[in-house]
Design an enzyme around this catalytic site. Structure first.
Site, PDB file in Angstrom:
ATOM      1  N   ASN A 247      -5.524   6.777  11.071  1.00 61.02           N
ATOM      2  CA  ASN A 247      -6.752   7.212  11.725  1.00 61.02           C
ATOM      3  C   ASN A 247      -7.381   6.104  12.557  1.00 61.02           C
ATOM      4  O   ASN A 247      -7.808   6.320  13.696  1.00 61.02           O
ATOM      5  CB  ASN A 247      -7.740   7.696  10.657  1.00 61.02           C
ATOM      6  CG  ASN A 247      -9.121   7.963  11.208  1.00 61.02           C
ATOM      7  OD1 ASN A 247      -9.374   8.981  11.821  1.00 61.02           O
ATOM      8  ND2 ASN A 247     -10.031   7.019  10.975  1.00 61.02           N
TER       9      ASN A 247
ATOM     10  N   ASP B 296       0.820  -1.213   0.000  1.00 63.60           N
ATOM     11  CA  ASP B 296       0.000   0.000   0.000  1.00 63.60           C
ATOM     12  C   ASP B 296       0.855   1.265   0.000  1.00 63.60           C
ATOM     13  O   ASP B 296       0.500   2.271  -0.613  1.00 63.60           O
ATOM     14  CB  ASP B 296      -0.923   0.006   1.224  1.00 63.60           C
ATOM     15  CG  ASP B 296      -2.155  -0.872   1.031  1.00 63.60           C
ATOM     16  OD1 ASP B 296      -2.377  -1.336  -0.109  1.00 63.60           O
ATOM     17  OD2 ASP B 296      -2.889  -1.088   2.007  1.00 63.60           O
TER      18      ASP B 296
ATOM     19  N   THR C 139      -8.887   3.865   7.340  1.00 63.99           N
ATOM     20  CA  THR C 139      -8.504   2.523   7.794  1.00 63.99           C
ATOM     21  C   THR C 139      -7.030   2.449   8.195  1.00 63.99           C
ATOM     22  O   THR C 139      -6.576   1.381   8.612  1.00 63.99           O
ATOM     23  CB  THR C 139      -8.753   1.483   6.686  1.00 63.99           C
ATOM     24  OG1 THR C 139      -7.940   1.802   5.551  1.00 63.99           O
ATOM     25  CG2 THR C 139     -10.222   1.467   6.269  1.00 63.99           C
TER      26      THR C 139
END
Length: 266
Positions: free
Chosen positions: A166, A51, A163
């Site tokens: 936070n 990611d 997700t």
């Protein structure tokens, strides 16, 4: 998706990922996909990694709205931004050529620091104290002085960024179909003298958020744009709002955001 035939691979410059990229280039040729060396010539930009690599791919290629982004993970499991596995790239290649993909549109926030430029974020903007003392921020929602924050820092997240950092501070997971941004506290001080909301809050896409640095000696805070640091000295005011920009990503039709959340966390 007949015109989306030019693909650019973004990857970390290590030997292992380089080998994988070269294998992918050979693999896509029978599917009629053209490999380009300049991301400006591509209409599909695919990251190879995780990611974090996907976020860097979007940032380093300029948050393009005229192309599709795709994440290819080199790990055994899919992730929030990576819909495809390197070990099963045929899944993506066949889906592209047979038009079995859907397009997902992710909201982006814009961060303006003292008028020195506007910086887009796909995941989140974070601000923390750079010295061992409390960070004080005057928080404004539109023109309303909302609170005086004292603590380690604040996170302003997009729905998809909800997700990540936070969530680790107990923020809510937000559906990306909602055009909004979420503000979450990092170790706030709440006692008889100081008081903050003490909870995350979500702002409509029509709202603006302004943060004014209030603590002496903390005008050089640590600021993060997704997974990249922003280095600006003598910061006074930060303005954040939802951008009109949307980042389009490739997804399989049976891999929605909430399927990703379930797979990742449940």
């Amino acid at each position: 998706m007949p015109n989306r035939k030019s693909i650019y691979f973004y990857y970390k410059q290590d030997s292992d990922t380089q080998d994988r990229k070269e294998q992918l280039e050979e693999y896509v040729k029978p599917y009629g996909l053209t490999i380009v060396k300049d991301h400006r010539e591509a209409n599909i930009i695919a990251s190879i990694g995780d990611d974090g690599t996907f976020l860097q791919a979007v940032r380093k290629t300029g948050f393009r709205e005229d192309c599709l982004y795709a994440g290819i993970t080199t790990k055994n499991s899919l992730s929030m931004y990576c819909d495809f596995k390197w070990s099963d790239f045929s899944n993506m290649a066949e889906a592209v050529t047979n038009e079995q993909l859907a397009v997902r549109r992710y909201p982006v926030i814009e961060v303006n620091v003292d008028g020195q430029g506007t910086f887009p974020c796909l995941n989140e903007f974070s601000i923390r104290s750079s010295i061992i003392t409390t960070l004080v921020l005057e928080v404004y929602v539109d023109d309303l002085h909302f609170e005086t924050f004292r603590g380690d820092g604040l996170i302003v997240a997009t729905p998809t960024g909800s997700t990540a950092y936070n969530k680790s501070v107990n923020g809510a997971v937000v559906d990306p179909l909602l055009p909004c941004m979420q503000v979450s506290e990092v170790a706030s001080i709440n006692n008889n003298k100081y008081r903050t909301l003490g909870a995350s809050f979500i702002l409509s896409g029509k709202r603006s958020l302004t943060l004014k640095i209030g603590s002496e000696g903390n005008d050089y805070p640590t600021m993060g744009l997704d997974n990249e640091a922003l280095s600006i000295r003598h910061v006074d005011k930060i303005q954040v709002k939802l951008s009109d920009m949307r980042i389009k990503t490739l997804k399989l039709k049976d891999n929605s955001f909430w399927e990703k959340v379930k797979r990742t966390f449940l």
